[in-house]
Design a protein around this motif. Structure first.
Motif, PDB file in Angstrom:
ATOM      1  N   UNK A  63      17.867  41.557  44.788  1.00 33.54           N
ATOM      2  CA  UNK A  63      16.417  41.442  44.604  1.00 33.54           C
ATOM      3  C   UNK A  63      15.670  41.212  45.921  1.00 33.54           C
ATOM      4  N   UNK A  64      14.772  42.123  46.230  1.00 37.05           N
ATOM      5  CA  UNK A  64      13.988  42.048  47.462  1.00 37.05           C
ATOM      6  C   UNK A  64      14.589  42.813  48.621  1.00 37.05           C
ATOM      7  N   UNK A  65      15.792  43.365  48.434  1.00 40.01           N
ATOM      8  CA  UNK A  65      16.493  44.058  49.523  1.00 40.01           C
ATOM      9  C   UNK A  65      16.712  45.550  49.247  1.00 40.01           C
ATOM     10  N   UNK A  66      15.757  46.172  48.628  1.00 51.42           N
ATOM     11  CA  UNK A  66      15.871  47.604  48.380  1.00 51.42           C
ATOM     12  C   UNK A  66      16.091  47.898  46.909  1.00 51.42           C
ATOM     13  N   UNK A  67      16.191  49.174  46.585  1.00 48.70           N
ATOM     14  CA  UNK A  67      16.292  49.554  45.170  1.00 48.70           C
ATOM     15  C   UNK A  67      17.615  49.130  44.534  1.00 48.70           C
ATOM     16  N   UNK A  68      17.511  48.488  43.372  1.00 44.34           N
ATOM     17  CA  UNK A  68      18.700  48.010  42.682  1.00 44.34           C
ATOM     18  C   UNK A  68      19.574  49.161  42.194  1.00 44.34           C
ATOM     19  N   UNK A  69      18.986  50.326  41.950  1.00 46.05           N
ATOM     20  CA  UNK A  69      19.786  51.451  41.454  1.00 46.05           C
ATOM     21  C   UNK A  69      20.648  52.089  42.540  1.00 46.05           C
ATOM     22  N   UNK A  70      20.531  51.609  43.779  1.00 46.73           N
ATOM     23  CA  UNK A  70      21.371  52.092  44.886  1.00 46.73           C
ATOM     24  C   UNK A  70      21.965  50.918  45.657  1.00 46.73           C
ATOM     25  N   UNK A  71      22.347  49.882  44.945  1.00 46.06           N
ATOM     26  CA  UNK A  71      22.792  48.661  45.603  1.00 46.06           C
ATOM     27  C   UNK A  71      24.265  48.708  45.987  1.00 46.06           C
ATOM     28  N   UNK A  72      24.597  47.847  46.968  1.00 48.96           N
ATOM     29  CA  UNK A  72      25.996  47.592  47.273  1.00 48.96           C
ATOM     30  C   UNK A  72      26.469  46.453  46.377  1.00 48.96           C
ATOM     31  N   UNK A  73      27.760  46.351  46.171  1.00 47.32           N
ATOM     32  CA  UNK A  73      28.312  45.265  45.349  1.00 47.32           C
ATOM     33  C   UNK A  73      28.067  43.930  46.058  1.00 47.32           C
ATOM     34  N   UNK A  74      27.762  42.908  45.277  1.00 49.60           N
ATOM     35  CA  UNK A  74      27.609  41.570  45.850  1.00 49.60           C
ATOM     36  C   UNK A  74      27.889  40.519  44.784  1.00 49.60           C
ATOM     37  N   UNK A  75      28.150  39.309  45.261  1.00 53.49           N
ATOM     38  CA  UNK A  75      28.424  38.179  44.384  1.00 53.49           C
ATOM     39  C   UNK A  75      27.355  37.114  44.551  1.00 53.49           C
ATOM     40  N   UNK A  76      27.101  36.402  43.462  1.00 53.93           N
ATOM     41  CA  UNK A  76      26.274  35.197  43.481  1.00 53.93           C
ATOM     42  C   UNK A  76      27.251  34.039  43.380  1.00 53.93           C
ATOM     43  N   UNK A  77      27.126  33.094  44.301  1.00 52.79           N
ATOM     44  CA  UNK A  77      28.057  31.961  44.359  1.00 52.79           C
ATOM     45  C   UNK A  77      27.409  30.687  43.841  1.00 52.79           C
ATOM     46  N   UNK A  78      28.201  29.892  43.151  1.00 57.23           N
ATOM     47  CA  UNK A  78      27.820  28.547  42.754  1.00 57.23           C
ATOM     48  C   UNK A  78      28.284  27.612  43.864  1.00 57.23           C
ATOM     49  N   UNK A  79      27.365  26.836  44.420  1.00 52.90           N
ATOM     50  CA  UNK A  79      27.713  25.854  45.450  1.00 52.90           C
ATOM     51  C   UNK A  79      27.926  24.522  44.744  1.00 52.90           C
ATOM     52  N   UNK A  80      29.153  24.060  44.787  1.00 54.78           N
ATOM     53  CA  UNK A  80      29.489  22.800  44.134  1.00 54.78           C
ATOM     54  C   UNK A  80      29.090  21.623  45.020  1.00 54.78           C
ATOM     55  N   UNK A  81      29.017  20.462  44.436  1.00 56.70           N
ATOM     56  CA  UNK A  81      28.592  19.269  45.182  1.00 56.70           C
ATOM     57  C   UNK A  81      29.587  18.859  46.261  1.00 56.70           C
ATOM     58  N   UNK A  82      30.841  19.300  46.153  1.00 60.33           N
ATOM     59  CA  UNK A  82      31.826  19.000  47.192  1.00 60.33           C
ATOM     60  C   UNK A  82      31.792  20.026  48.324  1.00 60.33           C
ATOM     61  N   UNK A  83      30.833  20.975  48.255  1.00 62.24           N
ATOM     62  CA  UNK A  83      30.680  21.984  49.302  1.00 62.24           C
ATOM     63  C   UNK A  83      31.473  23.252  49.067  1.00 62.24           C
ATOM     64  N   UNK A  84      32.362  23.244  48.093  1.00 57.08           N
ATOM     65  CA  UNK A  84      33.132  24.446  47.782  1.00 57.08           C
ATOM     66  C   UNK A  84      32.283  25.400  46.953  1.00 57.08           C
ATOM     67  N   UNK A  85      32.691  26.659  46.959  1.00 57.69           N
ATOM     68  CA  UNK A  85      31.946  27.667  46.215  1.00 57.69           C
ATOM     69  C   UNK A  85      32.876  28.439  45.280  1.00 57.69           C
TER      70      UNK A  85
END
Length: 154
Positions: free
Chosen positions: A122-144
């Motif tokens: 979102x905000x980085x170009x058209x979604x219909x031509x996107x590269x693969x990416x992950x959304x990470x959960x940042x845990x309270x211990x700093x791990x993802x």
């Protein structure tokens, strides 16, 4: 029997109404960004269209970096803008639906991040031509851990 059904129905309704869900109401979010960043502005426009009320705050690079450090964003999760919502930190071009899922499930975490700036997020170009990416959960211990994955589209 009728009284018991009525009583249980009333209690159930009260419980459900007391559970705060952001599926249909406007959601306030505060976005910290560089004043000259175009993709940050586009991400904000997307959030506004998806039911968020955005309050942007411009910060220059050194202040924004310090803000990320102070809010425990791991170095490998950094992107161009950072947001605060309901006690969570949102780093980078996180899709609005993932933000809603996080706040509705009230996970015990620092927040979500999309590191760097993947094309088609979102905000980085058209979604219909996107590269693969992950959304990470940042845990309270700093791990993802991976919170959600988006496949490439061409």
């Amino acid at each position: 029997m009728f009284r018991r059904t009525l009583l249980l129905g009333t209690i159930s309704s009260a419980f459900l109404l007391s559970f705060k869900s952001y599926s249909n109401e406007l959601i306030p979010i505060h976005v910290f960004k560089d004043p000259n960043c175009g993709c940050c502005k586009k991400w904000i426009e997307i959030l506004n269209k998806e039911g968020f009320i955005v309050t942007p705050e411009d910060m220059f690079s050194t202040d924004l970096v310090q803000f990320k450090i102070n809010n425990n964003i791991p170095l490998n999760m950094v992107s161009c803008h950072t947001a605060k919502i309901n006690g969570y930190i949102i780093e980078g071009h996180v899709p609005p639906q993932d933000i809603k899922t996080l706040i509705n499930t009230q996970m015990d975490a620092i927040g979500l991040a999309v590191p760097e700036m993947p094309y088609g997020s979102p905000g980085m170009g058209p979604e219909d031509k996107r590269e693969a990416y992950d959304v990470y959960l940042i845990k309270k211990n700093g791990k993802t851990t991976i919170f959600n994955s988006y496949a490439a589209k061409s």
